[in-house]
Design a protein around this motif. Structure first.
Motif: not given
Length: 115
Positions: A97, A101-102, A104-105
């Motif tokens: 990611l 993305e990391w 948001t995860m």
């Protein structure tokens, strides 16, 4: 929203935290609870296949990774920027990611447990 994310961040053999996190993931999956894993920091060492823990350190945690698919644990995330992984023999089941993305995860899960 997804159910449970287990974030492994501790060294695999300096304490029981990583082992307990993996065990917790297996227990949840045994009871058909959806669970994903993410690894960062010292826990990334689990991904290398050249581990040789002592008897005091316990099981080779890298070997547990291949069994995760039998528990329907299919999502194992790490951040792309960990360049040291390209120089190490690693387990192939990870998803990379980017930084956005990391971040948001973590907000996509009802529960996040950190070990």
């Amino acid at each position: 929203m997804k159910h449970t994310l287990i974030h492994l961040n501790s060294s695999p053999y300096s304490s029981l935290a990583c082992k307990e996190g993996l065990d917790f993931a297996l227990v949840l999956a045994t009871f058909e609870q959806p669970v994903d894993l993410c690894l960062s920091g010292a826990a990334l060492a689990i991904l290398t296949d050249n581990q040789n823990p002592t008897a005091e350190q316990g099981k080779n945690l890298h070997k547990l990774l291949d069994g995760l698919e039998f528990y329907d644990i299919e999502n194992i995330f790490i951040e792309k920027h960990h360049s040291w992984l390209s120089n190490q023999p690693t387990w192939q089941g990870i998803q990379l990611l980017n930084e956005a993305e990391w971040q948001t995860m973590f907000s996509q899960y009802q529960q996040v447990f950190r070990f």
